[in-house]
Design an enzyme around this catalytic site. Structure first.
Site, short mmCIF file in Angstrom:
data_model
loop_
_atom_site.label_atom_id
_atom_site.label_comp_id
_atom_site.label_asym_id
_atom_site.label_seq_id
_atom_site.Cartn_x
_atom_site.Cartn_y
_atom_site.Cartn_z
N GLY A 39 -1.18 -0.04 -6.45
CA GLY A 39 -0.80 -0.55 -7.91
C GLY A 39 -1.18 -1.76 -8.73
CB ALA A 42 2.49 -3.96 -7.67
CG ASN A 43 -2.16 -3.64 -5.45
OD1 ASN A 43 -1.34 -3.31 -5.06
ND2 ASN A 43 -3.89 -2.76 -5.59
CD GLU A 140 -3.51 1.75 -11.77
OE1 GLU A 140 -4.62 2.09 -11.36
OE2 GLU A 140 -2.28 0.41 -11.53
N GLY A 226 -19.93 -12.00 -6.96
CA GLY A 226 -19.17 -12.97 -7.55
C GLY A 226 -18.45 -12.52 -9.01
N GLY A 252 -10.54 -6.28 -6.39
CA GLY A 252 -10.40 -6.92 -8.23
C GLY A 252 -9.30 -7.34 -8.37
CG ASP A 253 -5.82 -4.53 -8.73
OD1 ASP A 253 -6.31 -4.83 -9.08
OD2 ASP A 253 -5.83 -4.21 -7.98
CB SER A 292 -6.67 -6.67 2.64
OG SER A 292 -7.02 -6.36 1.43
#
Ligand code: RIB
Length: 308
Positions: A39, A42-43, A140, A226, A252-253, A292
């Site tokens: 999400g 959350a990320n 979201e 970048g 991206g998060d 990750s």
């Protein structure tokens, strides 16, 4: 005061690693699967918390077995969940994700409980939100809730950052103009600006249009290229880092989580972007979404290895 409020989604990521997408009516074997916390909201909260930020999360979980795991994940990382609520009779948000061998992904989202995060929930959390140095939003959750959060930020003099993902047409110009930070990728930038974005020059031109319309800082994430900045501090680009990407889900998060952690502490946009580009590059070398994201120590080691 450097606490960060993330007002947004949480999802359960159902990640299938595939060789190719099946055709209609076809059954295809896939090489791997992983279940993880995800999400966009959350990320971003988790990336910032892993790097040491003090984070308040406003989100809603469902009435199912996923909810406990999501809450436990936030709490294990020290994220303030005082205002995270369960929605009776509703599923948690879920995201079936397909990751190809070349590291690129396709994502479906089912908002579930996230769709129940309402403007009234922001008002209910006002005492805690007023203590925050930054409000961070994505798309979201319902857009009315996003607009209310932007208005709350304005009213209380708290900077607001919007990551306009997933892309949504017809965002209110009036609300966009109130933003301190807009952090789109290239396709989101194209949709919001109404301009073609297919090169460094066109991204710069589109970002300039948004700054002219009132947004203070526009930061465009460019994937392996970048990130680009246009705004009150001029124009500059932070080059990407050459890494072997395995899974780009949530990159991206990762960028935003690192950016907000750094910026809320140092208030230095360029330095925060340099860190965020590196953090995002590090994240694509691992599998999964939040799995990750390195913590501060692992990130420092990644950066040392880059320098070596
Ligand atoms: O940005 C990546 C995220 O998008 C995934 O974690 C998935 O849950 C969707 O929200």
């Amino acid at each position: 005061m450097s606490k960060i409020a993330v007002i947004g989604s949480n999802m359960v990521d159902l990640i299938t690693y595939i060789d190719r997408m099946p055709a209609q009516g076809e059954t295809l074997e896939a090489p791997g699967f992983a279940l993880g916390c995800g999400g966009k909201g959350a990320n971003q909260a988790v990336a910032a918390a892993k790097l040491g930020a003090d984070v308040l999360m406003l989100t809603k979980v469902g009435d199912d077995m996923f909810a406990d795991n999501t809450l436990a994940n936030f709490q294990r990382l020290g994220i303030d969940t005082r205002y995270v609520q369960r929605v009776p009779g509703v599923s948690s948000g879920v995201a079936p994700i397909f990751v190809q061998a070349d590291s690129h992904n396709s994502i479906l989202i089912v908002k579930g409980a996230n769709a129940h995060l309402a403007p009234a929930d922001i008002d209910a959390a006002a005492p805690a939100l007023r203590e925050c140095a930054l409000i961070v939003l994505q798309l979201e959750i319902n857009v009315e809730t996003v607009y209310h959060a932007i208005e709350f930020g304005r009213e209380h003099n708290i900077p607001v950052l919007l990551n306009p993902a997933p892309a949504l047409a017809g965002l209110s110009r009036e609300h966009l103009a109130q933003l301190d930070f807009l952090v789109p990728n290239e396709s989101e930038l194209a949709l919001i600006s109404g301009q073609t974005v297919d090169s460094a020059e066109s991204a710069l031109a589109a970002a300039k249009t948004l700054v002219a319309s009132g947004i203070r800082h526009v930061i465009v994430t460019l994937g392996p290229q970048g990130a680009l900045y246009v705004g009150a501090e001029g124009e500059f680009r932070i080059p990407g880092l050459p890494v072997a990407a395995r899974d780009t889900t949530g990159a991206g998060d990762a960028f935003i989580g690192c950016f907000i952690q750094h910026w809320s502490r140092e208030r230095d946009i360029r330095a925060a972007m340099i860190q965020a580009v590196a953090y995002s590059a590090c994240s694509v070398t691992g599998l999964g979404t939040q799995t990750s994201y390195p913590d501060a120590r692992a990130f420092a080691e990644f950066q040392r290895n880059l320098d070596a």
